[in-house]
Motif scaffolding. Sequence first.
Motif, PDB file in Angstrom:
ATOM      1  N   GLN A  62       7.451   3.368  -0.068  1.00  0.00           N
ATOM      2  CA  GLN A  62       7.029   3.718   1.297  1.00  0.00           C
ATOM      3  C   GLN A  62       8.207   4.276   2.093  1.00  0.00           C
ATOM      4  OE1 GLN A  62       5.480   0.194   3.129  1.00  0.00           O
ATOM      5  NE2 GLN A  62       3.615   0.145   1.896  1.00  0.00           N
ATOM      6  N   ARG A 116      -4.853   1.969   2.198  1.00  0.00           N
ATOM      7  CA  ARG A 116      -3.412   2.082   1.924  1.00  0.00           C
ATOM      8  C   ARG A 116      -3.107   3.372   1.186  1.00  0.00           C
ATOM      9  NH1 ARG A 116      -3.795  -3.248  -0.088  1.00  0.00           N
ATOM     10  NH2 ARG A 116      -3.057  -2.569  -2.134  1.00  0.00           N
ATOM     11  N   TRP A 117      -3.857   3.636   0.147  1.00  0.00           N
ATOM     12  CA  TRP A 117      -3.568   4.814  -0.668  1.00  0.00           C
ATOM     13  C   TRP A 117      -3.949   6.111   0.041  1.00  0.00           C
ATOM     14  CZ3 TRP A 117      -0.372   5.239  -4.544  1.00  0.00           C
ATOM     15  CH2 TRP A 117       0.011   4.076  -5.205  1.00  0.00           C
ATOM     16  N   ALA A 154       0.152  -3.224   4.419  1.00  0.00           N
ATOM     17  CA  ALA A 154      -0.034  -3.959   3.160  1.00  0.00           C
ATOM     18  C   ALA A 154      -1.288  -4.832   3.200  1.00  0.00           C
ATOM     19  CB  ALA A 154       1.193  -4.810   2.870  1.00  0.00           C
ATOM     20  N   THR A 156       6.526  -1.156  -4.042  1.00  0.00           N
ATOM     21  CA  THR A 156       5.652  -0.381  -3.159  1.00  0.00           C
ATOM     22  C   THR A 156       6.307  -0.139  -1.808  1.00  0.00           C
ATOM     23  OG1 THR A 156       3.698  -1.315  -4.224  1.00  0.00           O
ATOM     24  CG2 THR A 156       3.382  -0.286  -2.071  1.00  0.00           C
ATOM     25  N   LYS A 157       6.928  -1.180  -1.256  1.00  0.00           N
ATOM     26  CA  LYS A 157       7.593  -1.031   0.039  1.00  0.00           C
ATOM     27  C   LYS A 157       8.804  -0.103  -0.064  1.00  0.00           C
ATOM     28  CE  LYS A 157       6.152  -5.204   2.460  1.00  0.00           C
ATOM     29  NZ  LYS A 157       6.597  -6.397   3.228  1.00  0.00           N
ATOM     30  N   TYR A 184      -0.826   6.737   2.016  1.00  0.00           N
ATOM     31  CA  TYR A 184       0.225   7.221   1.114  1.00  0.00           C
ATOM     32  C   TYR A 184      -0.029   8.676   0.723  1.00  0.00           C
ATOM     33  CZ  TYR A 184       1.051   2.175   0.480  1.00  0.00           C
ATOM     34  OH  TYR A 184       1.292   0.841   0.684  1.00  0.00           O
ATOM     35  N   ARG A 226       4.727  -1.819   8.078  1.00  0.00           N
ATOM     36  CA  ARG A 226       4.637  -1.908   6.619  1.00  0.00           C
ATOM     37  C   ARG A 226       3.846  -3.150   6.189  1.00  0.00           C
ATOM     38  NH1 ARG A 226      10.561  -1.684   4.593  1.00  0.00           N
ATOM     39  NH2 ARG A 226       9.647  -1.200   2.583  1.00  0.00           N
ATOM     40  N   TYR A 255       5.747  -5.810  -7.692  1.00  0.00           N
ATOM     41  CA  TYR A 255       4.895  -4.713  -7.233  1.00  0.00           C
ATOM     42  C   TYR A 255       5.031  -4.481  -5.730  1.00  0.00           C
ATOM     43  CZ  TYR A 255       0.711  -2.087  -5.979  1.00  0.00           C
ATOM     44  OH  TYR A 255      -0.156  -1.154  -5.449  1.00  0.00           O
TER      45      TYR A 255
END
Length: 528
Positions: free
Chosen positions: A215, A497-498, A490, A211-212, A501, A486, A207
Amino acid sequence: MSYTSYYYFIFLGAAFGLYTAIPKKYKWIVLLSASVVFYLINSRWLIIFLLLATVSVYFTGIFLNKINAGFALAKKGLEKEDRKKLKKNITWQKKAVVALSLIFIFGILLVLKYSGFFVSSVEFFARIFGFNPHFKTFNFLLPLGISYYTLQAAGYIIDVYRGKYRATDNFFKLALFLSFFPQIVEGPIGRYDLLADPLYEGHKFDYIRVTKGLQLIFWGLFKKIVIADRINIFVNEVFGNYQKYSGSIILLGSILYTLQIYADFSGCMDIVTGSAQLFGVPLSENFRRPFFSKSVAEFWRRWHITLGSWLRDYIFYPISLSKPFMKISKFAKAHTSNEYFSSLIPASFAMFFTWFGIGFWHGSGLKYIVYGLYYYVIMIIGMYMEPLFVRFFKAVRIDRNSKPVNALKIIRTLIFVVCGMTLFRADSIKVWFNMIKKVFVGFHGGTFLKDALSCGMDKQDFIIIIIGAAIMLIISVLQEKGLNIRDSLAKRALPVRWAVYACLILSIIIFGAYGVGYETVDFIYGQF
């Protein structure tokens, strides 16, 4: 299938889904299959040239393995002198094999990409001597990524020859190394010892890693679609019709093109690095905040890093450490009282070939060669004037590493870079010269705002570019100070975080330069 198209992300998602679902030992086969399909979609029958290069490199590696194995057996029980003779003979055989392979793979590149330039050069020099030949030229279609996979293949062969690692016995794994779809279009130029294990061993779904990777992909899309593609309208107008504009508009066009090519190329590297990261494959860093460089040499250590390191390892060092150049070095030391200057003489020659190679790699024309040599001349002048700079700052008692001096160094470097990027974008050397001349003798600022808004971008476009560039600058400053953004992101709470994003994704959707009034813009370095 551009890296910014919907089709690419559908393709990437399908490849990632299959990669995740399939057993570990077969995962590399998924990557190879996806790479072949990607190449066929983009280049179709031109895949034959990639196949020819792969076959050549594979059998060269196998042959080198056999020569090395034969030598290991034959040298047992031999006397020291006999071993030396055998080693000398074996080395000659290996050099011949490597030379033939390199001639073949580079020959394909030279014919397809540079044959027109060679023919026109022969005609030009023939006219100087009173002849007027007209040779037939052919316009070849260039296979996808040929400038990149050729260097990658050559590096593999040379490293096997040097004994850095043993050549792989698996043709299909070598094919994956040369054709891995995230990096085939624009690099970064990979090294086998760094890529082999991550490509072949297979990775479970992770995960954090995914995710990274996402990003990076969205950050690259922001750079490319929001900033680079929007600037493209202004740049095309100014460089295509520079005669109409004052020096102030030309200067703005040059600065914006420098920003465009950085956002375009580094954005592409973020997309492909993020794509590869989804599969657990770490690609080499290709940019390291180049606009904070205090010299042109430092700029090129931070810009297109993998190309620079390839040329350093396979051109600069072999030339500077070769016997003829070692002799030149000894001669210089014996006949020059200044040890500093005597050490620069052989390096200057080796650097010439390196920078000629950088220019020539970028394109088949005199302009690109001059582009490479432009930076070579600046660096050579800086190297030879270094003792004068040391004496000057010592005499005036100014710390060369103080913040004001470093700021001036950065500004000076940016001026050289913008001038060089103007040459890179200009249609010819003559056009470049006329544009630079206009900046100095035709700098009229009275109608600057009116002229700037007549080049295809409105106030909203400029505001978006300024805000986007400011965001890139802030992030670069934080990274330059050692902050890993990053990792820091995290550690934040899930809603934070979201939210970040969501802002990034929405900015691409809302402010991206696509749709009515905008044209699809290919990646700049995808043309090389």
